[in-house]
Design an enzyme around this catalytic site. Sequence first.
Site, PDB file in Angstrom:
ATOM      1  N   GLU A 266      -3.815   0.279  -0.310  1.00 18.64           N
ATOM      2  CA  GLU A 266      -3.724   1.735  -0.434  1.00 18.64           C
ATOM      3  C   GLU A 266      -5.096   2.409  -0.498  1.00 18.64           C
ATOM      4  O   GLU A 266      -5.270   3.513   0.026  1.00 18.64           O
ATOM      5  CB  GLU A 266      -2.926   2.071  -1.703  1.00 18.64           C
ATOM      6  CG  GLU A 266      -2.408   3.485  -1.753  1.00 18.64           C
ATOM      7  CD  GLU A 266      -1.433   3.678  -2.900  1.00 18.64           C
ATOM      8  OE1 GLU A 266      -1.657   4.595  -3.699  1.00 18.64           O
ATOM      9  OE2 GLU A 266      -0.465   2.905  -2.992  1.00 18.64           O
ATOM     10  N   ASP A 267      -6.085   1.724  -1.106  1.00 21.76           N
ATOM     11  CA  ASP A 267      -7.349   2.404  -1.403  1.00 21.76           C
ATOM     12  C   ASP A 267      -8.590   1.792  -0.762  1.00 21.76           C
ATOM     13  O   ASP A 267      -9.710   2.225  -1.062  1.00 21.76           O
ATOM     14  CB  ASP A 267      -7.561   2.447  -2.930  1.00 21.76           C
ATOM     15  CG  ASP A 267      -6.547   3.337  -3.618  1.00 21.76           C
ATOM     16  OD1 ASP A 267      -6.015   4.248  -2.954  1.00 21.76           O
ATOM     17  OD2 ASP A 267      -6.273   3.116  -4.813  1.00 21.76           O
TER      18      ASP A 267
END
Length: 654
Positions: A266-267
């Site tokens: 996600e990051d």
Amino acid sequence: MRGIKKELQQYVEENIFPIYDQNDSGHSIEHIEYVIKRSFKFARSFENIDLNMVYAIASFHDLAHHIDKDNHEVLSAKLFYENDKMKEFFNDEQRVIIKEAIEDHRASLEYEPRSSYGKIISSADRNVDIISSLRRTHAYTIKHYPELDLTRMITRSYKHISEKFGDCGYAKMWCIDEEFDKFKEDVKELLKDKYVFGVKYMEVNNIINIKEKAKLFAIRAHMGQVRKSEPDKPMIMHPIGVGELLETFGYDDNVVAAGYLHDVVEDTKYTIEDIENEFGTDIASLVIGASEPDKSLSWEERKKHTIEETKKLPFRNKLVICADKINNLEDLFLKFEKEGERDFSAFKRGEEQQKWYYTGIYESLVSGEEKDLPIFSRLKDILDKVFYQKENLFLRDTIFVDNRDYYRRLKQLHAMKVELQKLKSLCSLSKPFVIEFSGTPRTGKTTTINNLYDFFKKGGFDVELIEEFTTSKYYKENLKNKFDQMNLGDSNIAIIAEVYKQLQKSLESDKDIILIDRSINDRQIWNYRRYARGDMPEEQYLTARDKYKAISKELIDFLFVTYADSMISLKRDYISSLALEKRNFLNQENIEEYNNCLSTLQGLFSESVDSILLLDTSRMELNDVSIEAASHILPAMRKRYIKSFEQKYDLTKK
């Protein structure tokens, strides 16, 4: 062995080689045989070399490693030089050369070996194989640093090999060796990526640890990122906290590994395919379950989708999500408590939307599950505290009903203390946090020491309290008469030396915090007073000042000094005591002299400790002094813990 006297070889094999069984495996007989072989190889590059001397040097060079690893070259040389049998094989001149060569073999030697024999042994002792280097480093570490966990073992190995064999490494080669040149290139390539290095380290040493591998991958992936809400904290603190929380609850290794990796897709730049290639389909499925869909969707759409999908997930996927939410909410709660306000401005949506989202996630997590499981109960508890403002009503409405402001300040300190405990669990402190207290009588020093001792002790910290040295029973019974016979300058320097020795002994313990009543910097005040009075020569004062400034910088982290107007201190003393007799020491002149010294020495104190608080308590209630002290000490400890975390995971390099 060609060229070697049979009697010498027989003696060494029967009497010297067996001693190497006491060394760690990195300095065992296998290593000695390796060095002997390479020594003979390099000896061919020099003229007029006695192979018997080369053999003796290589055979003895690590002999004392099990006795004192840090000085083994000197002790090994001594063992050779004092060996009566060696005196039969070599004359005095040869024995001196052999002794010096053994002393000169270490890679960290700061000077060029004193002879060709020294260059031969030093070169022969260098590793030329990555696998051997990693195995030797691991063997050395587990024997001499058994307290290190795997993370710190890998970090230590990376640092050691980088410092020794990296581009600017201290290990020098005094002989031409293509093998060593190739080895240096291999090292350079391996050091480019700490994750690759860590995986290689574990593979070479037969360590199968999917959790550690996942942690290393997450550290690489999140390198340079910081927490949005608290930018002084590295981002990786959150994934590590999630992974360790899952481990605390006893869940399986793949679930814990997924906790470390849950934010990677996600990051960071890494994809779910990267995770699957490195860790397999099970961990990849756990990670993808904790990742949100396309970021192009609106916040509301993404969160609604997450709530709906979470309800359908298998139990193990829910565990990763639950631990993630617990860690986020607990950090958020502590932030609110520390700041004294509920501020959601750092989020894309405000409090009501956040409340809707986290409540919905909780309900999806427990749907179809046993909601009383400890991990779900912990999420429910922190959810109630953050969004439904659950708190201890007995404290608020009964104990502190007439003093809400004081209660608010104590809640802030409590939150700071709880955060420190969380940080402490993530890092590895090299020594206890040392707080020195000084000050004039009746200014709150003693009360503050006692209050802080209870404050930290009740918070689960292991605390040691060191009493004032010159009022201690040990000093009065063992040293006072001796020191009273010295002049004032010499006796004060002697007292400082004893205080230093006492503190060093305490630092060898496993304590978290040491509170010390009047230590190095307090004695610096006394030194200055003697110097200002003319009782101590300037040269003696300046020498002592610089020496103990360095000691303080090394050992003491925080200096807290209380003072007050001289008349206020005197009034407090008379009011708090039943005695009206004249005080011998506590008089206006002495107090003013002390206060003037403090004013003069502020610059010295700033150079002597990382953090300092000089507090004028003239207009303060003495209990408020403790709160003021804690409100400055806790942030200093927080800074130290975060720095320790960064050092533990070596977050300064990729």
